[in-house]
Design a protein around this motif. Sequence first.
Motif: not given
Length: 409
Positions: A300-307
């Motif tokens: 989830l943190s990785l997806q947030t970083s990409y966004v």
Amino acid sequence: MCIFPVLVFLGVFLCAPHQCLECPSGCECFAVTRTVKCVSKALLSVPPNIPGYARTVVITGNNIHKIGPDSFTELENVTNIILSNNRITEMASHTFSALVNLRFLDLSGNQLALIHPEALRIPGSPLQELNLSRSLHNFSALTDLTTALRWGGLGGLLRLDLSGNHLALLPPGMFSHLPNLQQLFLANNSLVAVYSGTFSGMNHLEVLDLTRNAFGTFRADALQELEKLGNVRILLGNNPYACTCEIRDFVSWLNKTKAVVDVEAVRCSSPSRLTDTQLRGLSVQAIGCVVPVLAEVADLSLQTSYVFLGLVLGFVAMVFLFVLYLNRKGMKKWINEMRDACRDVLEGYHYRYEIDSDPRLGNVSADSSRAQRHLALALSQQLPSDTCIVQVPTDLQIKQVTTSPPVNL
């Protein structure tokens, strides 16, 4: 007249179980059941002169240290041999080659340390059941047995018992030369893991017994190896399973496998709070496994970083386009100037190309250049030394350059 047949019948009936027919010393021979028994007679070798009618030979509890091809001769009718608990340490090459109808061989409870690669070879591969439980003396015996299974020509073997041999590992491909094996018993050993290729080539296996070993869990490669066996009955009970986070793959496999597993006997041995708890159906939270949760948080943190990165790049692009819009007039002027400059350069190259390509213009250009050089030389001889001649395309301009006297420091 009637008394004689009765006496003959009684004589045969009373003598048949004992010594009326030829029977080795210290053994019991039963003609009716075609069985010869030599139990606990302190024999040092396999007794000779076993009756040819015998189909079952039981020789147990003796001190026979070595057996070879001369131990079993002229016993073509024997189908079952039990040689358990005889302290046998060595099997020579082609020990049972004369037993062309042998179906069952029991060598359990011995101390085999040396097994010849072709000790189990029998013409026609008649052997169907082989019992070697509690019979291997050391690890070298396991290596010898692996070779004997490979070179023994045991294509017809259906049942193999290796229980109670303190086996810690199984060599990869150990059973690959037993293509028709249906039942494999490995209970009561010290196995801790199953490796890739351990059960390769066993396409007809029906029962696999791994109970009472030292398995704490089964890794991913071990589970793949078990899954390759298909719809077989796998006995995995009575092992010291540690119900920690590392066992979650095994629990997942138990819940979805097609194999018939004794799930009721597969229970936790540790930790104490889960002792005797059935593994099947055990939840991730019950075994205290937080790794999947952390993994989800990390994803989830990785997806947030990409966004967030996408938003920043979009904002920068918008600012860049806005700046270009505000300076659109200056950009247009700069583009026009660059275009005019490029056009001038190209026209100059084009003009030079026309001059170089026309031989007449080339001669005129050469004569003009020669005249200009002569004129410049003449002027340089007449003018003072501090005069500089500068040549321009149309004419010659003479400039007076004065030099200042040097300054003394």
